[in-house]
Design a protein around this motif. Structure first.
Motif, short mmCIF file in Angstrom:
data_model
loop_
_atom_site.label_atom_id
_atom_site.label_comp_id
_atom_site.label_asym_id
_atom_site.label_seq_id
_atom_site.Cartn_x
_atom_site.Cartn_y
_atom_site.Cartn_z
N ALA B 131 0.83 -1.20 0.00
CA ALA B 131 0.00 0.00 0.00
C ALA B 131 0.87 1.25 0.00
O ALA B 131 0.35 2.35 -0.15
CB ALA B 131 -0.92 0.01 1.22
N SER B 179 1.72 6.32 7.86
CA SER B 179 1.95 4.88 7.58
C SER B 179 1.04 4.44 6.46
O SER B 179 1.22 4.86 5.32
CB SER B 179 1.78 4.04 8.84
OG SER B 179 0.45 4.09 9.28
N CYS B 180 0.01 3.64 6.75
CA CYS B 180 -0.73 2.99 5.66
C CYS B 180 -2.03 3.72 5.34
O CYS B 180 -2.91 3.13 4.73
CB CYS B 180 -1.03 1.56 6.04
SG CYS B 180 -2.11 1.45 7.47
N GLU B 181 -2.19 5.00 5.77
CA GLU B 181 -3.51 5.61 5.59
C GLU B 181 -3.72 6.20 4.21
O GLU B 181 -4.79 6.64 3.89
CB GLU B 181 -3.76 6.70 6.66
CG GLU B 181 -2.98 7.98 6.43
CD GLU B 181 -1.61 7.91 7.05
OE1 GLU B 181 -1.17 6.83 7.42
OE2 GLU B 181 -0.95 8.97 7.12
N GLY B 182 -2.71 6.19 3.36
CA GLY B 182 -2.91 6.70 2.01
C GLY B 182 -2.71 8.20 1.92
O GLY B 182 -2.86 8.92 2.90
N PRO B 183 -2.37 8.69 0.70
CA PRO B 183 -2.11 10.13 0.55
C PRO B 183 -3.33 11.00 0.81
O PRO B 183 -3.19 12.16 1.17
CB PRO B 183 -1.65 10.26 -0.91
CG PRO B 183 -1.97 8.99 -1.56
CD PRO B 183 -2.12 7.95 -0.54
N LEU B 184 -4.54 10.43 0.64
CA LEU B 184 -5.73 11.24 0.90
C LEU B 184 -6.20 11.11 2.34
O LEU B 184 -7.19 11.70 2.73
CB LEU B 184 -6.88 10.81 -0.03
CG LEU B 184 -6.59 10.92 -1.53
CD1 LEU B 184 -7.78 10.44 -2.33
CD2 LEU B 184 -6.27 12.36 -1.90
N GLY B 185 -5.49 10.32 3.15
CA GLY B 185 -5.85 10.20 4.56
C GLY B 185 -6.77 9.04 4.85
O GLY B 185 -7.32 8.40 3.94
N LYS B 186 -6.94 8.75 6.13
CA LYS B 186 -7.72 7.58 6.52
C LYS B 186 -9.21 7.84 6.29
O LYS B 186 -9.69 8.97 6.28
CB LYS B 186 -7.46 7.25 7.99
CG LYS B 186 -7.92 8.31 8.96
CD LYS B 186 -7.60 7.89 10.38
CE LYS B 186 -8.17 8.91 11.35
NZ LYS B 186 -7.86 8.61 12.74
N THR B 187 -9.93 6.72 6.09
CA THR B 187 -11.36 6.81 5.81
C THR B 187 -12.18 6.15 6.91
O THR B 187 -13.39 5.98 6.77
CB THR B 187 -11.67 6.08 4.49
OG1 THR B 187 -11.15 4.75 4.60
CG2 THR B 187 -11.02 6.79 3.33
#
Lengths: 509, 226
Positions: B131, B179-187
């Motif tokens: 990811a 960490s693993c929350e992605g470039p757009l942030g956690k959902t």
């Protein structure tokens, strides 16, 4: 005949795709006192109807279909997935780990195994074997040999990155799980086999184990329960094949990780020749929460036979590559759009998805429009849930190159014991390399498929199947592209020869 | 000639204590890793022979293990051992571009070491960080979510001798993520996690049925205190 067969299979798939319909569930904020209230009442639903036939039976079936997804935070098990809290024992206790573990163990081995069976938990490491059943295979009375729990933290499946999140953000879930699961199967020692590349995660685990010992949660009279439990962390050294059950046991014993033949199964002859069970990190880590909140809570998620929540790792050509915990049986489109920011360039830009780590066949867009993410639904469309590591290809991707690289992965990771895998994966890769260029004959596509069928099922372990399936998926779904590439290459070769002014192309044909 | 340092012998004993006394062979992999760290990134033949003596196995047993697993280097590697993940999930996110960037910047091909012995580049298989693709492993550290610019910045920092420190969670996504929350942030996980005992099943369901200490006796376990 192959092409006719494929057309027929595609038509059959279209007919069997699940039909979705609106259903509204009355919000049930207060449920009966006997069962702990499931916090995700009144689940989000999608509106979509596929008109296939107007028969009365079909509409009756449609009315009863429920759509899954939209897991509420209060129902999530891995509450520290994005690291908002401390991973160590103080943070873990605040989040509810190690709460009344003694009482759970006091209910007895049979109760624990029955609860896990009732919850419908299936192995989260790829095979999806019912966990309660697996634990019940361990001998109830020892014949002089100790029994072991082995935790498979060798996360090497391409597309999967969920176990490292558990181990570095919430290691105490795993350790408590080791105690509870170890007790259920009569084991006094658990070995956590973690892949060598995860050095920080191994350090986290060592520190968490030391904390647990210090606080009396492990060791003699673990957590005050009366059962002794020891947990050891063992680091691997870079081999995908050591994620296979018996390969892992061989590696733990200090030998090259070459899988054993089964039978005898690990529950009879496993680690050090003693009865042992190998389970994935996620499977063990969710066990204490299931026991605390109740099997019926866990089985309220997902369809029948595919219960619970799952950590999905979504990567590839999406806007927000992420690891997220969601309900099983969530529609793939919903999962990607809600959590992964949608496909790059919009849903219609999707080419294919590999839904479960690289060892399962790919799915084209028309299947991805409606398929659900669980074991059975994906098996119906000739793929599999595997480890739930999705990777998404958009229309800019070269599928043939992607599968070629996967074939190289399997060739590299083959242990070399049995001929179909050792020779087969090398041969597969060599042909795929030529297919990527187009330097092949059209008949070789059928030969490639025949080759995969010769590898599949004829090997000691499942790596042979895992190497064969992506190629089968490619041929099944992308055969026109492969043929087009062959034709293009032939054309470019002819043009090159014409430019050079030779008439050798006559001999070429 | 090779021998473990006094300090490392303590670790050797810790390692040997983890496994049953008659299965010392199980310690081969951790001992090889320890020897590799002591020798600065590679395992000489003398170390393999020494380990064979410690675990009381023929040397071939250690050679087999050392040649089977990819993390054991039998030849010297540079000070910064760059392992680039090249499997399909990283490949479709641009790992080949990163490989080209590194090759051009350091003027070496995959598998080679720079003349000053600083960098070795090797393409390896899936490193379990999909990811956060594309990414590399530098010695023990993961540098994730790379781009062409951040790769060059990383290499330059290494040349100066100061590679960027790891982030809060033991890896460093180079695009600012945690960490693993992605470039757009956690959902998800916006609420406070439920505290201990919340949603716990009712007490009537948890009346203790057995005494776990008896189970050991019931099973007929001959439990070895060693």
């Amino acid at each position: 005949t192959n092409r006719r067969e494929n057309k027929m299979m595609r038509a059959l798939h279209r007919l069997s795709r699940p039909l979705l319909r609106t259903t509204t569930r009355a919000s049930s904020a207060a449920s009966s006192a006997a069962v702990p209230a499931a916090a995700s009442a009144g689940r989000l639903v999608l509106v979509s109807r596929k008109a296939m036939s107007s028969s009365a039976e079909v509409s009756e079936a449609q009315r009863n279909v429920v759509v899954h997804g939209g897991l509420k935070d209060a129902d999530r098990i891995f509450t520290n997935l994005y690291g908002d809290g401390s991973p160590w024992i103080d943070g873990a206790i605040k989040r509810g780990d190690w709460h009344r573990t003694k009482d759970l163990i006091g209910m007895g081995r049979d109760w624990i195994i029955e609860e896990i069976k009732a919850s419908g938990l299936r192995g989260r490491g790829g095979a999806g074997f019912p966990t309660g059943l697996k634990w019940s295979f361990m001998p109830k009375v020892s014949d002089g040999r100790p029994q072991y729990l082995v935790v498979n933290a060798d996360e090497s499946e391409p597309g999967t990155c969920k176990d490292r999140e558990i181990m570095r953000k919430d290691p105490h879930k795993l350790i408590e799980g080791c105690l509870v699961a170890g007790f259920a199967m009569g084991a006094h020692a658990a070995y956590i086999y973690i892949r060598g590349e995860f050095t920080y995660e191994a350090e986290c685990l060592e520190r968490a184990v030391a904390e647990a010992y210090k606080k009396g949660m492990l060791g003699k009279n673990a957590a005050g329960s009366g059962w002794d439990m020891d947990v050891y962390v063992h680091r691997g050294a870079g081999a995908y094949i050591c994620g296979e059950e018996t390969g892992l046991i061989e590696s733990l014993e200090g030998k090259p990780g070459k899988p054993r033949l089964k039978p005898p199964f690990p529950a009879n002859v496993g680690l050090y020749g003693c009865p042992s069970t190998v389970n994935n990190v996620e499977t063990i880590a969710v066990a204490p929460t299931i026991l605390r909140r109740g099997a019926s809570w866990f089985s309220s998620f997902g369809r029948k036979g595919n219960h619970g929540t799952k950590l999905f790792c979504i990567s590839g050509h999406i806007n927000n590559p992420i690891t997220v915990e969601e309900e099983m049986s969530i529609p793939m489109k919903d999962l990607i759009e809600r959590h992964a920011g949608g496909v790059r360039g919009g849903w219609d830009n999707l080419l294919a998805v590999i839904p479960g780590g690289s060892s399962v066949p790919n799915l084209t867009k028309e299947v991805c429009d409606t398929v659900l993410m669980d074991f059975d639904a994906l098996r119906e469309v000739t793929s599999g849930l595997g480890t739930a590591g999705l990777f998404v290809f958009d229309k800019s991707a070269d599928m043939i190159k992607g599968i070629q690289r996967l074939s190289y992965f399997y060739k590299h990771e083959s242990c070399g014991q049995c001929t179909p895998c050792r020779e087969g994966t090398t041969w597969l890769w060599k042909v795929m390399k030529r297919m990527e260029l187009g330097d092949a004959k059209v008949e070789e596509i059928d030969m490639l498929e025949e080759l995969t069928r010769q590898i599949e099922g004829h090997t000691i372990c499942a790596l042979g199947d895992a190497a064969a399936w992506p190629v089968q998926g490619l041929i099944r779904n992308f055969r026109p592209q492969m043929e087009e590439r062959i034709a293009q290459y032939k054309l470019s070769q002819q043009q090159q020869q014409q430019k050079q002014g030779t008439h050798a192309d006559q001999a070429y044909n | 000639y090779f021998d473990f340092t006094i300090e490392n012998y303590e670790r050797v004993n810790n390692i040997l204590n983890r496994y049953p006394g008659n299965y010392k062979q199980a310690a081969i992999i951790p001992l090889l890793d320890l020897a590799q760290r002591q020798c600065g990134g590679w395992v000489p033949l003398a170390a393999m022979d020494k380990i064979a003596k410690i675990v009381e196995q023929p040397p071939m047993a250690v050679y087999e293990v050392c040649t089977f697993y990819t993390m054991f280097n039998r030849t010297k590697v540079g000070k910064y051992f760059i392992q680039l993940c090249g499997t399909t999930p990283c490949m479709i996110c641009g790992s080949e571009e990163i490989k080209q960037t590194i090759e051009e910047h350091l003027q070496i091909k995959e598998g080679e070491t720079t003349p000053d012995g600083l960098f070795t580049l090797r393409e390896v298989e899936c490193l379990g960080s999909c990811a956060n693709a594309p990414m590399i492993q530098l010695n023990d550290d993961y540098y994730e979510c790379l781009s062409k610019e951040s790769t060059i910045a990383l290499l330059e920092a290494c040349k100066k001798g100061t590679p960027p420190e790891m982030g809060k969670w033991g890896s460093l996504p180079m695009n600012g993520q945690v960490s693993c929350e992605g470039p757009l942030g956690k959902t998800s996980l916006f609420e406070e996690p439920p505290g201990p005992g919340k949603f716990m099943r009712s007490d009537e369901e948890l009346v203790a049925k057995i005494n776990p200490a008896d189970v050991k006796v019931q099973m007929g376990y001959q439990y070895d205190e060693g």
